[in-house]
Design a protein around this motif. Structure first.
Motif, PDB file in Angstrom:
ATOM      1  N   GLN A  27       0.825  -1.213   0.000  1.00 51.76           N
ATOM      2  CA  GLN A  27       0.000   0.000   0.000  1.00 51.76           C
ATOM      3  C   GLN A  27       0.859   1.262   0.000  1.00 51.76           C
ATOM      4  O   GLN A  27       0.486   2.279  -0.593  1.00 51.76           O
ATOM      5  N   SER A  34      -5.385  -5.701  -0.641  1.00 50.14           N
ATOM      6  CA  SER A  34      -6.330  -5.911   0.453  1.00 50.14           C
ATOM      7  C   SER A  34      -6.062  -7.272   1.070  1.00 50.14           C
ATOM      8  O   SER A  34      -5.377  -8.109   0.472  1.00 50.14           O
ATOM      9  N   THR A  46      -8.912  -1.939   4.934  1.00 50.25           N
ATOM     10  CA  THR A  46      -8.552  -2.770   3.781  1.00 50.25           C
ATOM     11  C   THR A  46      -8.391  -4.242   4.173  1.00 50.25           C
ATOM     12  O   THR A  46      -8.063  -5.063   3.328  1.00 50.25           O
TER      13      THR A  46
END
Length: 420
Positions: A27, A34, A46
């Motif tokens: 990320q 996710s 997430t």
């Protein structure tokens, strides 16, 4: 490119922490990542998990449901996962529709063996122990039957070829014949085990070590760390940490006990023991050594502070992959002592940033601890090398780069086949 990580937990245990760190690392470079988990411990939006009261309750029951089959083997090692109970993971994965599925530790009833064949996307499986290629055990304890078809399983205390381990092995062999699968192992040792297994010997295997955030795990002034933790300033502190540290024999606490008895005979007025991951236990009462217990620490800042406060970290495991604890200790500049097994040599360079005991006994372990602590000038060298090792090999940035390259490779290959 959308990445989905599957893990039983998001922050409970070493494998889950490693998976969640990878998720955060992806990320941080704007990868669409996710996680789908059975039990959620963070508040990360997430991370997808059961949301209703009923589904959360059922998720907590699944580990016990998975263990029901072990009642047929009352004397067995409980670290054994049949993974037989039905799940709805394939449907949830289909709804998310990722481009790449990255499996991590998916036991405790989370993912049924046969579910993998229902995924229609490339699967990258990061192994955190040996379960994926055995007949149910997580560590083989020197048994080589996983190189064939299991059966007569020592950990089940079984003498029958057609036992639970053989049934589990056959289920895996039948369900995983034609998977679009790539294996990742964090250690070279686990890669060699996977390559020798009957289940994975024909699949591509990559070695990518776990990574950690070296901004969180870093050297801190020892006096300050000890003041914050209310630890003595005038003692040399030996640190030991693992979930269920004093109860899981594979973690080697019995060997640490032997080593500490040897040390306490000569240095009792100079050394004390610090334990995290376990509360005070009767197992330590035989030690003539003062001990400090921190129980299970949930936040990484507290964990890093404990490492920084210690003089040496000891990991007496007799079989292990690439334990986060060693990596975390080294990142905090704390030299580490372990046996020369599993993934330990990937992190500990003998007499450069720690000590690798060659004999699996308390005497050699005690010798290693003494060697690390006895010379202050040498200690500074070991501490500097410990930090440098992690900076060069085990940062989160390095790990993410390797994963992203592998994800892209599989994504491009999948699309090439799709459009051909």
């Amino acid at each position: 490119m959308k990445i989905l990580l599957l893990s039983t937990y998001d922050f409970q245990g070493g494998a889950a922490r490693a998976a969640y760190r990878l998720h955060q690392g992806l990320q941080s470079i704007n990868v669409n990542s996710s996680m789908l988990v059975q039990n959620k411990y963070t508040d990360d939006e997430t991370v997808i998990a059961p949301s209703t009261k009923l589904s959360k309750g059922f998720a907590k029951l699944k580990p016990n449901l998975d263990k029901l089959l072990l009642q047929l083997y009352p004397d067995c090692n409980r670290q054994f996962s049949p993974q037989w109970y039905p799940d709805a993971i394939a449907h949830k994965v289909s709804e998310i529709n990722p481009d790449i599925i990255n499996l991590h530790w998916v036991n405790a009833g989370y993912l049924k063996i046969e579910t993998l064949a229902k995924f229609k996307k490339p699967i990258i499986w990061t192994l955190h122990d040996m379960w994926a290629f055995t007949g149910g055990c997580h560590y083989n304890q020197e048994c080589d039957r996983y190189t064939k078809s299991c059966g007569a399983c020592p950990q089940l205390k079984s003498f029958k070829e057609q036992d639970l381990s053989n049934w589990i092995w056959k289920r895996k062999a039948n369900a995983w014949k034609n998977l679009n699968l790539t294996i990742i192992t964090p250690s070279r040792w686990l890669a060699k085990c996977a390559e020798s297994s009957s289940l994975f010997q024909h699949y591509p295997i990559e070695v990518i070590p776990n990574g950690i955030d070296i901004r969180t795990y870093k050297p801190v002034n020892r006096q300050v760390a000890r003041n914050l933790l209310n630890l003595p300033q005038d003692k040399q502190l030996i640190l030991f940490g693992a979930i269920n540290a004093t109860n899981d024999r594979r973690k080697g606490f019995h060997l640490l006990q032997q080593a500490l008895k040897i040390l306490s005979a000569n240095y009792n007025d100079k050394i004390e023991l610090v334990i995290f991951g376990a509360s005070k236990s009767a197992n330590t009462l035989a030690l003539n050594l003062k001990s400090h217990y921190f129980g299970k620490l949930s936040d990484e800042i507290s964990i890093a502070l404990v490492y920084a406060a210690a003089d040496v970290f000891v990991a007496p495991s007799i079989q292990d992959n690439l334990p986060n604890t060693i990596m975390e200790a080294l990142a905090c500049g704390t030299p580490s002592v372990a046996f020369n097994i599993g993934g330990m040599p990937d992190m500990i360079e003998h007499q450069k940033n720690g000590y690798l005991a060659q004999s699996i006994d308390g005497k050699d372990l005690a010798q290693g601890i003494t060697w690390v602590l006895e010379d202050s000038e040498r200690y500074r060298y070991l501490s500097n090398c410990a930090r440098k090792k992690v900076e060069e090999k085990f940062t989160l940035e390095i790990q993410v780069k390797h994963y992203l390259n592998l994800f892209n490779k599989n994504y491009k290959k999948q699309n090439r086949y799709f459009y051909a």
